[in-house]
Design a protein around this motif. Structure first.
Motif: not given
Length: 610
Positions: A455-459, A406-412
């Protein structure tokens, strides 16, 4: 002749008789028998000191000793020569001003000139020779009277005490030398020391291993000839320590300390300490694997992933292909498809299979806790930090594989730190001031569309490129329904054994299982089969058991649900989730487990439905 030891213990005294060459021979024999110190006097003392490698304490001859010898001269008006080596007759010239008898001082530089000088004195009228043993012996041979200058008991006693003191000091120094030698030679660090002329004087066994060179070849050589680009000469020049440098010597990563050796304000040399971090990490890894073996292993092999469908077969073949590489892999797929099983399988197919496998769920921990778990921390890094600090999971994975689920859940912010670790291949603990090199293979997994998140600057785009070198997509269960019978057989067998049951499933029920959409995929499938096994009252899982297992007491079959429009399905999903959530006391973890989905998916569904 050498007598036996007189006295007892380490301070015993061995009495030896002999002068000049005989005295030297006797002294050598005494040293061979263990003598640590020689006490002698006159010219014999000088000869012995030049011939042996242990200290020689000289019995001092005083003016009083000379006067005592002069008192034995008869007749008193005889012409007297005081002859001997400087250490015996030093200061006798002053006696000429006080003595009433005529005196002549005869200085001897070596025993071979004794005969000539004393014979010359005899021709000048000297009839009595007062002096050391060689002078007296020579005088007697020439027919003159010879009187030996003898040290009194106090001088002998003082010499013995001085010898004992020196022996004690030498023993202490030898003990310290041996201790330092053992420490240097047994050290797991390479140690090199140079003198003020930049020449090597210490090159321990670990330095031999690090630099692949025997000490005999390095000792006394200019350090620049042995270690190109060394900074030890600069340390001597400016007298300032250099600590914490990282060097690369062949395949080894070396941490280096360089410290000047000072006596007062003068720099007289420098010492370098080389710590082979790669070797140290191997030691640490052995210890860590023993301490953390339960949580650092990959238990699944590729052949244990059940299914022969075309979609799964392609995925498994791709995993086998990628397992042979050491590149970073991104595994995509919906929740519950078995992404971690593929990560473990890839690890077990790789050259790192004997190393640790560390799985980290990036969505399971708060950001601050995830950071400390990933990177570790030093003692005092924050309130509540463990005494002595704690190694991070990335450190524990050295020479192995890190699975970032779940790497997408890691904070920037954490993404930025992780990117640096991937690029530099080194990690720094929270509150630390040193970098720790690590050798890790990364496998990341996500159930999100990372392209959209980027694209949404979330990753972070740069991290995405780092992770997406190789990609494995795990198909959802609805796209490989031909695997359902084999999965059902496997899980029924597993849960029969676990719950001490003996039930089977009919072919008709398998058709129902194939028609279900399985939004939670294999995880949901396994949970549903376990519920069905537990709900079965006989030896066969019937249709009612499957209804309850799939819909949690809702008598809505999947073939009926397929005719519903989107709004009805959404309402059903919302009703089911909220009902189970209430039944579980609004415990999100228990609710997610019952639904066969993870907490993140549950949270996202609730957010969407609200």
């Amino acid at each position: 002749m050498v007598d036996e030891w007189a006295g007892a213990g380490p301070e015993g005294v061995m009495v030896v008789s002999g002068s000049f060459e005989a005295g030297v021979i006797a002294a050598k024999e005494a040293v061979d028998k263990g003598a640590e110190m020689i006490i002698s006097c006159g010219g014999t003392a000088q000869l012995i000191a030049a011939a042996i490698n242990v200290p020689v304490v000289e019995i001092k001859v005083t003016v009083l000793d000379v006067l005592n010898a002069l008192g034995k001269v008869k007749p008193k008006k005889s012409l007297v020569g005081i002859a001997g080596f400087p250490n015996v007759i030093y200061g006798c010239e002053k006696l000429l001003n006080f003595c009433k008898m005529p005196l002549q001082v005869i200085n001897l530089e070596n025993h071979s000139e004794a005969k000539e000088k004393i014979l010359t004195a005899a021709h000048q009228g000297i009839r009595v020779i007062v002096g050391d043993s060689i002078s007296v012996e020579t005088a007697i041979q020439l027919g003159l009277q010879g009187i030996l200058i003898q040290s009194d008991k106090n001088s002998i006693s003082q010499a013995i005490k001085e010898a004992q003191l020196i022996v004690g000091v030498r023993r202490n120094e030898q003990e310290r030398f041996q201790l330092l030698k053992i420490i240097i030679e047994s050290s797991t660090d390479g140690i090199i020391s140079i003198d003020s002329n930049n020449r090597i004087n210490i090159f321990n066994p670990m330095a031999e291993e690090i630099f692949q060179m025997p000490a005999a070849q390095a000792i006394a050589q200019p350090v620049t000839a042995i270690i190109p680009n060394t900074r030890l000469p600069q340390v001597i020049a400016h007298g300032i320590s250099e600590i914490g440098d990282i060097q690369y010597i062949g395949s080894k990563v070396i941490a280096t300390k360089r410290i000047p050796i000072k006596i007062g304000n003068e720099v007289v040399g420098a010492v370098a300490n080389f710590q082979d971090i790669t070797q140290l990490q191997r030691y640490e890894q052995d210890i860590r694997q023993k301490l953390y073996a339960k949580g650092l292993t990959a238990k699944v092999s590729i052949d244990e992933i059940i299914g022969t469908s075309a979609a799964l077969t392609i995925t498994k073949e791709r995993a086998r292909l990628y397992g042979a590489t050491d590149s970073t892999i991104l595994i995509t797929g919906e929740s519950g498809t078995g992404k971690e099983m593929f990560a473990q399988s890839i690890h077990n197919l790789s050259k790192r299979k004997n190393g640790p496998f560390v799985a980290i769920n990036c969505a399971a921990l708060p950001d601050n806790l995830l950071e400390s778990e990933l990177f570790g921390y030093e003692e005092g890094a924050f309130t509540g930090a463990r005494k002595g600090g704690k190694p991070g999971l990335l450190e524990l994975a050295h020479n192995g594989t890190v699975f970032l689920d779940e790497i997408s859940e890691m904070h920037l912010i954490l993404q930025s730190r992780l990117l640096r670790v991937l690029q530099e291949k080194e990690v720094m603990r929270l509150g630390g001031d040193r970098v720790i090199p690590i050798d890790v293979r990364y496998i990341a997994a996500t159930n999100q569309n990372l392209d959209e998140l980027v694209a949404n600057k979330q990753f972070r785009q740069d991290l995405y490129y780092r992770l997406n070198i190789l990609r494995v997509h795990v198909p959802p269960l609805r796209e490989r329904t031909s695997d359902i019978p084999a999965l059902a057989e496997y899980f029924i067998k597993k849960f029969n054994k676990q719950h001490k049951k003996d039930v089977t499933i009919s072919a008709g029920i398998q058709k129902i299982l194939k028609k279900h959409r399985w939004p939670g995929n294999v995880r949901e499938f396994a949970n549903s089969i376990e519920r069905a096994v537990l709900l079965a009252t006989g030896n066969m899982i019937g249709e009612s058991c499957i209804r309850q297992a799939l819909f949690h007491d809702h008598d809505v079959m999947h073939d009926e649900a397929e005719t519903m429009d989107t709004n009805i399905l959404s309402n059903l999903e919302h009703h089911t989730i909220t009902k189970i959530l209430a039944e579980e006391g609004f415990n999100y973890t228990k609710t997610a487990n019952r639904l066969g989905i993870n907490r993140t998916t549950l949270w996202r569904k609730l957010h969407k439905l609200c």
